[in-house]
Design an enzyme around this catalytic site. Sequence first.
Site: not given
Length: 215
Positions: A83-84
């Site tokens: 996740k970014l």
Amino acid sequence: MKIFIDTANLDMIREIDGWGVLDGVTTNPSLIAKENTDVRTRVKEIAGIVDVPISAEAMAPDAPGMIREGRELASIHENINVKLPMCVEALKAVKVLSGEGIDVNMTLIFTPQQALLAAKAGARYVSPFIGRLDDIGADGTEALGQVLAVLSNYGFETEVIAASIRGPMHVFEAAAMGCDIATIPYNVLQQMVSHPKTDEGIQNFIKDYEKSKKT
């Protein structure tokens, strides 16, 4: 629509997996902190329980750090995606990580323009946060529909995750729009099962069954 659970609690994950409806798990630093553990330890534990995609957040402030941290997280287990948070540095990181075959879930999406950029950069998932938009008086469901409409115009393999789910109505609205995935808190999943008339009907059936045994 695929159903993910948004939690880092192992007991909750086991419970929902036991229902036969679980397609994935999303975590974030806040959820991990509630469990008094660290990201790497917890996602490894989750991967030992369920064979589904698991989102783990990289928190480095720049693209080189995101890439390094993303590689480390992805190396823990084949089911882990990174996740970014949506930003320029994350777009740079997505391009590299996706090019290496690492799936990325771009989060904190609030507009279709953000989702379009993330998809073009190679994100496997984009996560519009519909509840947080509702919190500030905007229409999160409308924004989700805009994301779905824009991405459906093109041949992206990117899947849309309805995130920041506040209640069963958000789930219904996402499903009615044909959203690929909804990541849902444990309490909302429980609410989705229940209805007062269902509960009433069960109690009536039990009473009638008990009567029938006495005849």
